[in-house]
Write a protein that holds these residues in place. Structure first.
Motif, PDB file in Angstrom:
ATOM      1  N   UNK A 310     -20.898 -43.159  -9.729  1.00 30.61           N
ATOM      2  CA  UNK A 310     -20.021 -43.374 -10.742  1.00 30.61           C
ATOM      3  C   UNK A 310     -19.958 -44.709 -11.256  1.00 30.61           C
ATOM      4  N   UNK A 311     -19.942 -45.707 -10.459  1.00 32.20           N
ATOM      5  CA  UNK A 311     -19.867 -47.267 -10.993  1.00 32.20           C
ATOM      6  C   UNK A 311     -21.275 -47.496 -11.595  1.00 32.20           C
ATOM      7  N   UNK A 312     -22.252 -47.094 -10.708  1.00 30.62           N
ATOM      8  CA  UNK A 312     -23.698 -47.508 -11.642  1.00 30.62           C
ATOM      9  C   UNK A 312     -23.731 -46.774 -13.158  1.00 30.62           C
ATOM     10  N   UNK A 313     -23.145 -45.556 -13.279  1.00 35.73           N
ATOM     11  CA  UNK A 313     -23.294 -44.864 -14.743  1.00 35.73           C
ATOM     12  C   UNK A 313     -22.266 -45.575 -15.512  1.00 35.73           C
ATOM     13  N   UNK A 314     -21.164 -45.888 -15.069  1.00 30.27           N
ATOM     14  CA  UNK A 314     -20.153 -46.597 -16.054  1.00 30.27           C
ATOM     15  C   UNK A 314     -20.506 -48.162 -16.524  1.00 30.27           C
ATOM     16  N   UNK A 315     -21.148 -48.782 -15.279  1.00 30.74           N
ATOM     17  CA  UNK A 315     -21.452 -50.247 -15.949  1.00 30.74           C
ATOM     18  C   UNK A 315     -22.623 -50.281 -16.633  1.00 30.74           C
ATOM     19  N   UNK A 358     -13.371 -42.594 -16.975  1.00 24.58           N
ATOM     20  CA  UNK A 358     -13.233 -43.891 -17.454  1.00 24.58           C
ATOM     21  C   UNK A 358     -14.164 -44.237 -18.530  1.00 24.58           C
ATOM     22  N   UNK A 359     -15.474 -43.334 -18.628  1.00 22.98           N
ATOM     23  CA  UNK A 359     -16.352 -43.593 -19.530  1.00 22.98           C
ATOM     24  C   UNK A 359     -15.711 -43.584 -20.968  1.00 22.98           C
ATOM     25  N   UNK A 402     -17.130 -34.446 -23.348  1.00 31.61           N
ATOM     26  CA  UNK A 402     -18.393 -34.165 -23.978  1.00 31.61           C
ATOM     27  C   UNK A 402     -19.137 -35.050 -24.739  1.00 31.61           C
ATOM     28  N   UNK A 403     -18.196 -35.750 -25.459  1.00 34.76           N
ATOM     29  CA  UNK A 403     -18.798 -36.997 -26.337  1.00 34.76           C
ATOM     30  C   UNK A 403     -19.168 -37.908 -25.449  1.00 34.76           C
ATOM     31  N   UNK A 404     -18.533 -38.414 -24.183  1.00 36.40           N
ATOM     32  CA  UNK A 404     -18.922 -39.245 -23.488  1.00 36.40           C
ATOM     33  C   UNK A 404     -20.094 -39.168 -22.632  1.00 36.40           C
ATOM     34  N   UNK A 405     -20.395 -37.713 -22.130  1.00 36.03           N
ATOM     35  CA  UNK A 405     -21.363 -37.161 -21.727  1.00 36.03           C
ATOM     36  C   UNK A 405     -22.574 -37.526 -22.438  1.00 36.03           C
ATOM     37  N   UNK A 406     -22.483 -37.239 -23.642  1.00 36.70           N
ATOM     38  CA  UNK A 406     -23.750 -37.573 -24.716  1.00 36.70           C
ATOM     39  C   UNK A 406     -24.081 -38.936 -24.817  1.00 36.70           C
TER      40      UNK A 406
END
Length: 488
Positions: A310-315, A358-359, A402-406
């Motif tokens: 999660x931290x990798x993706x958010x950063x 958090x995204x 969904x928007x954040x996932x995109x």
């Protein structure tokens, strides 16, 4: 202007900014206080459901002595722990990653653990899990594992989390539903149609938010959430749609999912914090050292790699990761994340970890820990205004997911997909996460396949020895069911 003058100006610029700006590095990261506040609010709005969902999950678990946790008690400690840990993480790491009770671990506790031990003993296992994670982070081992992960897999984790977030949004909104059949296991809406008002409002909110963000409207995500919520409250007041599942067990397929968007009769309530400190370490005596150790092993692996992914993706989504995928104050972040697990056990709210939602705040512009302070403060307020958290229906919050996932999926452009020995592990990482509803499962599938395929393709020397060890650990993790059965 001379070179010396330019240097003096550059050197004095940070001093001209306020202490808040300098502490959180707001300007340095290309953000503004307004963006941080908006991002913090959006993150809270998309996460507020945890104050309701975590009590539903935990209070539904009956322990070995026949005891269960009170709904209101769990709601209070859920908001308290999320608020404190979110603020602590923001102040220590200056990163916009909010904390709350992890959904994977709370379900594991309620379904698998408390059938063998009491709730205080289960929370004792969570505390031990957190202490182990803190130790791994403090000694640098957790950072070494983080560094041993190839960049392609780190990026794949980001993309996989993006798909996972989007899938959660589709399911929470009722846009995707379980068919109850072996094939296809999921389908569109109700019997293949968008036949419910909540699902329709999800679609409208998704499209509105997408248009606002495509046109680069400031606070587009927040505007979409607020608009969708207001419309939902009006629709519910007019048509009285009601919940999808009634208190008497009846089912209304066209109803709202987790929360019904209506103004509560009571706005303020005093939190019951009596669950704090209800921890016991008697599980090792009750079920034996080996069985208790396997439970701790499962908790550590799930907690460790869920948070790392999660931290990798958010950063990366926030633009804070460097070429290797590292981000500022990484070691501090890993330590505080372990503290979140300890805090969750001590308060009986389950292990607290970084939340992928958090995204949504990052998508709104959050880049620093100031957004965390805003989100955390709102969680602390939520202890007293728990009824208000029920206003935002999960169908509307799902549109933001969904928007954040995109947005997160766009990171796939950084992966070289021409090398099949990398493509297959990347593909497994990305797809296993949403299909098994677990970040840890996706990471494990990626790690194991990377080691096997790359090593047998003549690239064994490129694989870190630590990655071999972690992959072997995941093999045990995936086979923990038979192992636990063999251990009795």
């Amino acid at each position: 202007m001379s070179t010396a003058q330019a240097s003096d100006t550059a050197a004095s610029a940070p001093e001209g900014r306020g202490p808040l700006d300098r502490f959180f590095e707001i300007t340095k990261r290309g953000s503004t206080p307004g963006s941080e506040v908006r991002g913090g609010i959006v993150t809270f709005v998309t996460m507020a459901y945890i104050v309701i969902l975590n009590p539903i999950i935990l209070s539904g678990g009956v322990d070995v002595d026949g005891n269960s946790l009170g709904f209101g008690q769990v709601a209070a400690v859920t908001a308290l722990t999320a608020g404190v840990m979110t603020i602590l993480f923001g102040l220590v790491t200056r990163l916009p990653f909010a904390f709350a009770a992890g959904l994977g671990i709370n379900s594991f506790l309620a379904v698998s653990v408390v059938g063998q031990v009491t709730w205080p003993e289960a929370m004792g296992l969570v505390v031990i899990n957190g202490l182990i994670i803190v130790l791994l982070a403090a000694t640098g081992l957790r950072r070494m594992i983080f560094d041993a992960v190839p960049l392609a897999l780190k990026t794949a984790i980001t993309v996989g989390i993006g798909l996972f977030i989007a899938f959660i949004g589709f399911v929470d909104s009722g846009f995707v539903t379980a068919t109850g059949a072996s094939s296809p296991p999921v389908g569109l809406g109700v019997e293949g149609s968008i036949a419910t008002v909540p699902a329709l409002l999800f679609v409208l909110t998704l499209l509105l938010t997408g248009v606002l963000m495509a046109r680069k409207v400031k606070a587009g995500l927040l505007i979409g959430l607020v608009t969708g919520t207001v419309v939902s409250v009006i629709v519910e007041a007019i048509w009285n749609i009601g919940p999808r599942f009634g208190a008497d067990g009846t089912e209304n397929p066209g109803g709202w999912g987790l929360t019904v968007p209506e103004l509560p009769s009571q706005i303020v309530s005093l939190p019951d914090l009596s669950l704090i400190g209800q921890v016991s370490f008697g599980s090792f005596e009750r079920i034996g050292v080996l069985a208790a150790t396997m439970l701790v092993f499962t908790l550590v692996f799930t907690n460790f790699f869920d948070a790392m992914g999660t931290m990798t993706g958010l950063s990366r989504e926030a633009g804070l990761a460097d070429a290797k995928g590292d981000f500022p104050r990484l070691r501090s972040a890993l330590i505080v994340e372990g503290v979140g697990a300890v805090a969750g056990g001590v308060t009986s709210s389950s292990s607290n970890t970084v939340f992928i939602e958090s995204g949504s705040g990052i998508g709104e512009g959050a880049r620093t820990g100031l957004a965390n302070v805003v989100t955390g403060a709102l969680f602390l307020l939520a202890m007293f205004f728990t009824p208000l958290t029920t206003i935002v229906p999960s169908e509307i919050a799902a549109a933001a997911l969904v928007i954040v996932g995109a947005l997160m999926m766009a990171q796939i452009r950084h992966i070289d997909l021409t090398d099949l020995s990398a493509l297959i592990p990347v593909f497994l990482t990305v797809t296993v996460m949403p299909l098994t509803y677990s970040i840890a499962n996706g990471i494990g599938a990626g790690f194991v396949s990377w080691v096997v395929i790359r090593s047998l393709s003549g690239k064994a020397r490129e694989i870190s020895p630590l990655l071999w060890i972690v992959a072997a650990g995941f093999v045990v993790f995936f086979a923990r069911g038979p192992i636990e059965a063999a251990l009795g």
